[in-house]
Design an enzyme around this catalytic site. Structure first.
Site, PDB file in Angstrom:
ATOM      1  N   ASP A 473       0.942  -1.036  -0.101  1.00 58.50           N
ATOM      2  CA  ASP A 473      -0.244   0.390   0.472  1.00 58.50           C
ATOM      3  C   ASP A 473       0.719   1.182  -0.044  1.00 58.50           C
ATOM      4  OD1 ASP A 473      -2.683  -1.327   0.008  1.00 58.50           O
ATOM      5  OD2 ASP A 473      -2.679  -0.404   2.048  1.00 58.50           O
ATOM      6  N   ASP A 794      -4.107  -2.694   4.900  1.00 59.35           N
ATOM      7  CA  ASP A 794      -4.803  -1.868   6.605  1.00 59.35           C
ATOM      8  C   ASP A 794      -7.030  -2.117   6.470  1.00 59.35           C
ATOM      9  OD1 ASP A 794      -5.482   0.035   4.318  1.00 59.35           O
ATOM     10  OD2 ASP A 794      -3.497   1.480   5.543  1.00 59.35           O
ATOM     11  N   ASP A 798      -9.464  -5.786   1.891  1.00 62.97           N
ATOM     12  CA  ASP A 798      -8.120  -5.965   1.627  1.00 62.97           C
ATOM     13  C   ASP A 798      -7.871  -7.291   2.199  1.00 62.97           C
ATOM     14  OD1 ASP A 798      -6.972  -3.484   0.408  1.00 62.97           O
ATOM     15  OD2 ASP A 798      -5.622  -3.159   2.431  1.00 62.97           O
TER      16      ASP A 798
END
Length: 1173
Positions: A473, A794, A798
């Protein structure tokens, strides 16, 4: 759905503090009432609340709590609630006692064989045959014994038993410390989870275990609910209840439709407040755990409803059955004519465990089995040769007859041969291997804690060493996640710095303040700095905090607006989710009309704007042409500087006619754009360096982000993910999907294969894109090594990607509970450079195991050959059973400790990943193993056959049965052990390095074990006497033994000088499972890709797999419960057992196990893979 939920609370452990009348303390509701209330769902629940309590406020009132201010922080009140309604944790299962572990260690087959042999040997040594003095027999036993020696016949048997006892104790102690470590880790994970509750009117974060009935909890997107409750205020709330009901659709919750919230379910959208009504064993998940026997079941099962006390056992069992269905323990999909095929497929998919056995375990198991087989053959041959030799020598060559009175003496010989055979087997089997793996992993996990890696699944640590790709990310991982607004476009002006309040007209300023204050989650706020001179603390969503920071920079007060319009007064909220990429809030104005505030990604929201506030603060039309110009002149320049752009807009809506609030597309359109802001999220200072290390280590870092492509590209360049002149791809989600899908819109692997090798940045991606990319890289066959992918995440969405990846990293600070639940490792500091540490530790585990193998196999080869040839040539093994066991103990247990605890070095990051199919034993290692084995064998055979001449001592060969230990054989034993000791130092290097002492003092465990082993060896030789078959040596003999031992180090240098590439004849060993074995595992997953004809052919095979899988899942589950680490607070962790994180793209019914009703021993398939070794 109502039926499904019913009767979920029939089994009930009796609660403390409950008097027979059922009157709970002085609260207005009893545990029973709350139980029966929580069983209901939907309309039934509403009806019950209206009939019994009129509304949810009354429930709060009866539980003595305030919907707005929550509980008071009065310790006495909280304690009383715990006594009456229970604590929010599920009592853990008792750990195994040390004695149980000893008993388990005794189950080892080779040890059992040794014990039996030792007991027979003991028994025979005490047996004095009546005619034992007859000439005939004494000749067989060679008559060399005097009385004292005959007395000492029992010693060997006893010594073997003693050494078996030592081995068992060491094994049990290791298991015990491993379990203790695991429980420590588990409780650490549990303490990490905190939840927001309102106490005394302020929102505080408390550990989940401290929640009590009556607490008012704030729930938001991404939470895993820790207790049951009733909703008292909600915005657009959607819950994933599949972990309890097996229904994959998200369930909308609202006060007027379905206010019941259950523990263990995931918040997928929206936010709200709930009053806690059941905790711990009384919550829905607690009840299931109690049924599964996870909680300490109290004998007395108490029915929730008092009236049903006369229910028979059978009735209870029926309820349990119904209960099983209710919690979807075994939800058999209905077979419909059309759907049968699909359902079967879905079920099959579900029962495939998430991750295959870790690469290393697979290779080791295979290797150990191969070595074990070889050892078995060798030991069998040894025994047969010895026996044949003895029989032929005694009865054929010497022509004796078998005398009955001599039988015990013959049997003693046979037992001695048998013991030699078993000893060969014991030394051949590397039982130190599993120990070395465990120690190495446990040690690494402990140390990784210090490097901010909280490992949830042990094998993730080792898989990380093989990682070839990391999909990371951007926000919070590569950047600091401390966002600030640095540029703003407002009233047709682009300010590169934040303007002063007098540069903006007052009405617009007021609009900006209200739009931000109202349309940001009320949980996001800016607090005063912790220490003086520090930056203000951002609490909640960081993007929203940056906007609130902008309001404060404009010298406005957002808190005043929020006090004027409290959360309860918001008319309608369209919460942010990954599809909308925007958030909108509707408020009712004093005149009855409505105003909608909206904020979101600028390119998305601007498309919905038809007007804009011009320089004079008036509303002007905003045409597509204007929009394109704005994108070019404002948004792209901001994005190219690495800023995230957010648009803020509003719209007035009439009260008459009433707008259709469900038609979101209509409501959020024709907006008036107020401003576009550029938010900076600076790159973490340590990230560029960490990414460089990854690239050196042969790991490709890819950035997958929801940001726009220009921002993403700018940040990627700052991090060093892309550098000018490279051949790489940066694309957004739309383009990615266009390229990977065919005309029918189906994803094709060949298309993904064209993209992923060059892809470095995937922008504006949805969670599904992330999952597709990860799956595409893992399934790809265009490179010879299968890619090992690590993913960071997070958000709740996901989950699927984290589960699909080989190693999933969740963020410890910013991560949602759902993400943590799906992950293998939690980064406690959310920092990318911690991932690099994980890679280092993973590679270190691999190297530690290889070091141990190199050492262990040298010992095995030498010991087996010496015992085998010695026995065949001299009818007696030069290394006695007890000596072999000592060698086995030091070489297995101590060496595994010494070599498995080597700390990692930066040098580990300078080589490429080994890859999944790389052999455990490389050519270089094979060269070392064979080279040292040849050296040791030459030395030992020289000593065996001419040793007595060299040292001028009596020969120990062909000694009679109970003869005293000879110096000759003692020297052989001593030299052998000292050679192993010095070779242990050689084994510290496996890539042919010259300096074997490099960094040896940084590992105190290694040094102390080498010194300790040496000290014990001196004691054994000088004072071991008969039990160890040792005779004390003088100083000169000791010095010779030491000299030969030291020669190992010199010989090591000689071997290192031989270039490996010349030794083409050497084979590698310890490959992973063969491709066809892997194919079998994948068969189940790929079933849906097989065409019909093939499917018919494979049906039998598939059914066979299904049966196996079912049994395997059941066994896994039972063993999980048997051996599982702490269940304390299993409330928090339960999803690893109960929930199946549904794939975004493909919701399948969870895999489940049939629960036997009488004594529940199973649990649903364990998707988290969290079984405790």
């Amino acid at each position: 759905m109502g039926d499904l939920g019913n009767s979920t609370v029939e089994f009930h452990p009796k609660k403390p503090g409950m008097d027979s009348g059922g009157n709970e303390g002085d609260f207005g509701m009893t545990v029973d009432e709350l139980c029966s209330l929580m069983e209901l769902r939907g309309p039934e629940a509403l009806q019950k609340i209206q009939e019994s309590y009129t509304d949810t406020e009354t429930i709060c009132h009866r539980l003595k709590t305030s919907p707005a201010d929550g509980l008071s922080d009065n310790p006495a009140d909280l304690e009383k609630r715990r006594q009456v309604f229970g604590m929010n944790f599920i009592p853990p299962k008792k750990p195994k006692t040390f004695l149980q572990l000893v008993w388990e260690a005794l189950q080892d087959v080779t040890l059992i064989i040794l014990e039996i042999a030792a007991i027979i040997s003991l028994g025979l040594s005490f047996y004095q045959p009546p005619g034992g003095d007859s000439e005939a027999c004494s000749n067989v036993s060679a008559g060399a014994e005097d009385e004292g020696e005959a007395e000492a016949g029992w010693i060997e048997g006893a010594a073997i038993l003693l050494s078996v006892f030592c081995v068992v104790l060491v094994t049990a102690f290791n298991d015990w410390s491993k379990e203790k470590q695991f429980r420590g880790l588990q409780s650490r994970i549990e303490q990490e989870q905190r939840f927001a509750v309102v106490r005394n009117g302020t929102v505080i974060q408390i550990p989940v275990a401290e929640m009590v009935v009556g607490d008012v909890a704030q729930i938001k997107y991404g939470d895993l609910l820790p207790a049951d409750g009733v909703l008292i205020q909600g915005n657009d709330l959607k819950i994933d209840e599949s972990s309890l009901t097996g229904e994959s659709d998200h369930v909308g919750k609202s006060i007027d439709k379905d206010p019941m919230l259950l523990s263990g379910t995931h918040v997928m959208e929206g936010s709200g407040k709930m009053v806690v009504t059941a905790v711990g064993v009384n919550s829905q998940t607690g009840i299931i755990f109690t049924l599964l026997g996870a909680g300490e079941m109290e004998e007395e099962k108490k029915d929730c409803k008092k009236g049903k006390q006369d229910g028979t056992l059978e009735n209870n069992q029926n309820k349990a059955k119904k209960q099983d269905e209710a919690v979807a323990m075994e939800m058999q999909p209905l077979k419909s004519a059309e759907g049968g095929e699909v359902e079967e497929k879905e079920k099959k998919k579900a029962s495939v465990p998430k991750k295959e056995k870790s690469v290393l375990q697979g290779k080791l198991t295979k290797l150990a089995v191969q070595i074990g087989k070889a050892g078995l053959v060798m030991s069998a041959i040894t025994v047969i040769i010895l026996m044949l030799y003895f029989v032929i020598e005694t009865f054929v060559i010497q022509g004796r007859v078998w005398l009955t009175e001599c039988t015990p003496i013959y049997v003693q010989y046979f037992v001695k041969f048998f013991i030699i055979g078993v000893t060969v087997l014991v030394v051949a089997v590397p039982e130190g291997l599993p120990l070395a793996v465990t120690i190495s992993l446990a040690y690494s996990v402990k140390k990784m804690m210090k490097d901010n890696n909280l490992v949830r699944h042990l094998d993730a640590c080792e898989t990380m060493g093989n990682a070839t790709a990391i999909c990371s990310d951007k926000t919070g991982t590569l950047t600091t996640n401390r966002m600030t607004v640095v540029q703003i476009y407002i009233l047709d002006q682009h300010f590169r710095d934040i303007p002063t309040p007098d540069q903006i007209n007052p009405r617009t300023l007021e609009l900006v303040t209200s739009a931000i204050a109202v349309n940001c989650a009320y949980t996001s706020k800016i607090m005063a700095a912790d220490k003086e001179g520090g930056l203000p603390k951002q609490v909640g969503n960081k993007t929203e905090c940056s906007l609130l920071g902008l309001v404060m920079d404009l010298k406005q007060d957002y808190q005043a607006v929020r006090e004027q319009i409290p959360e309860e007064k918001l008319y309608k909220v369209y919460t942010f989710n990954s599809v909308r990429k925007s958030m909108s809030t509707v408020i009712q104005m004093p005149d009855g009309s409505f105003r909608l505030y909206s904020k979101g990604a600028s390119e998305i929201l601007l498309k919905k704007c038809s007007f804009i506030l011009a320089r004079d603060g008036e509303v002007h039309a905003f045409k597509p042409r204007d929009r394109d110009e704005m994108v070019k002149k404002v948004i792209e320049p901001m994005a190219c500087e690495g800023l995230r752009t957010i648009c803020i807009a509003y719209r007035e809506l009439p009260a008459d006619p009433m707008p259709d609030w469900d038609n979101e597309a209509d409501i959020v359109s024709n907006l008036i754009c107020i401003t576009v802001v550029g938010i900076e999220d600076p790159v973490r200072p340590e990230v560029p360096d960490a990414i460089k290390k990854c690239q050196q280590a042969g790991i490709t870092v890819r950035m997958v982000t929801g940001d726009n492509i220009n921002t993403a590209r700018a940040i990627a360049a700052k991090c060093g993910i892309i550098s000018p002149g490279d051949d790489f791809l940066c694309i957004d989600g739309k383009e990615f999907n266009r390229r990977i899908r065919n005309e029918k819109g189906e994803i094709e692997q060949e298309r993904i294969d064209k993209i992923w090798p060059k892809l470095r940045v995937l922008a504006r991606s949805s969670p599904t894109d992330k999952h597709t990319l990860v799956k595409g890289i893992i399934d790809s066959t265009i490179v010879e090594q299968r890619q090992v992918v690590a993913v960071t995440g997070d958000g709740t969405n996901d989950g699927p990607a984290l589960k699909k990846a080989d190693v999933g990293f969740a963020m410890g600070i910013a991560g949602t509970d759902v993400a943590k639940e799906a992950s293998d490792i939690i980064l406690t500091d959310d920092n990318f450079s911690s991932i690099v540490k994980a890679v280092m530790w993973g590679r270190n585990v691999y190297d530690s195991i290889s070091k141990f193998l190199q050492f262990q196999l040298t010992v095995n080869v030498v010991a087996v050959i010496v015992a085998f040839t010695g026995a065949c040539i001299t009818q007696d093994s030069p290394l006695k059973a007890v000596q072999m066991l000592w060698v086995n103990l030091i070489m297995d247990t101590f060496a595994s400790l010494a070599l498995a605890t080597e700390p990692p070095t930066e040098a580990l990051l300078l080589r490429k990943p080994y890859g999944r199919n790389n052999p455990l034993i490389s050519r270089t290692m094979m060269k070392n193993i064979l080279g040292h084995a040849v050296f040791q064998l030459i030395i030992i055979f020289t000593l065996l056959f001419v040793g007595e001449k060299i040292f001028d001592i009596d020969s120990g060969r062909n000694a009679p049965l109970h003869s005293p230990p000879s110096e000759h054989y003692t020297i052989i034993f001593n030299t052998f052990v000292l050679m192993q000791l010095f070779n242990e130092i050689n084994a510290r290097k496996i890539h042919g390095e010259r300096n074997v002492f490099d960094g040896i003092f940084s590992n105190p465990i290694f040094c102390s074990i080498v010194v300790g082993t040496f000290a014990i060896q001196i004691v054994i030789v000088q004072f071991g006497g008969k039990p160890f078959s040792c005779s004390p040596l003088n100083v000169e003999q000791w010095l010779w033994c030491l000299f030969v031992g030291l020669a190992e180090l010199v010989w090591g240098q000689v071997i290192a000088s031989v270039p490996t590439h010349h030794l083409k004849c050497l084979r590698e060993a310890g490959h992973g499972p063969a491709p066809d074995e892997i194919m079998d595992e994948d068969l189940a997953e790929d079933e849906d890709e097989i065409d019909h004809a093939e499917r018919e052919l494979r049906r039998g095979q598939i059914l066979w797999f299904r049966g196996l899988n079912r049994i395997q899942t059941q066994m896994e589950v039972v063993s999980t419960f048997k051996r599982s680490g702490s269940f304390q607070g299993a409330v928090r962790r339960r999803s690893s057992v109960l929930s199946q994180l549904h794939d975004v793209t493909n919701n399948s019914t969870p895999s489940h196990v049939v629960l036997s009703t009488a004594n529940a021993t199973g649990a649903p398939g364990n998707p988290g893979g969290e079984s405790f070794p």
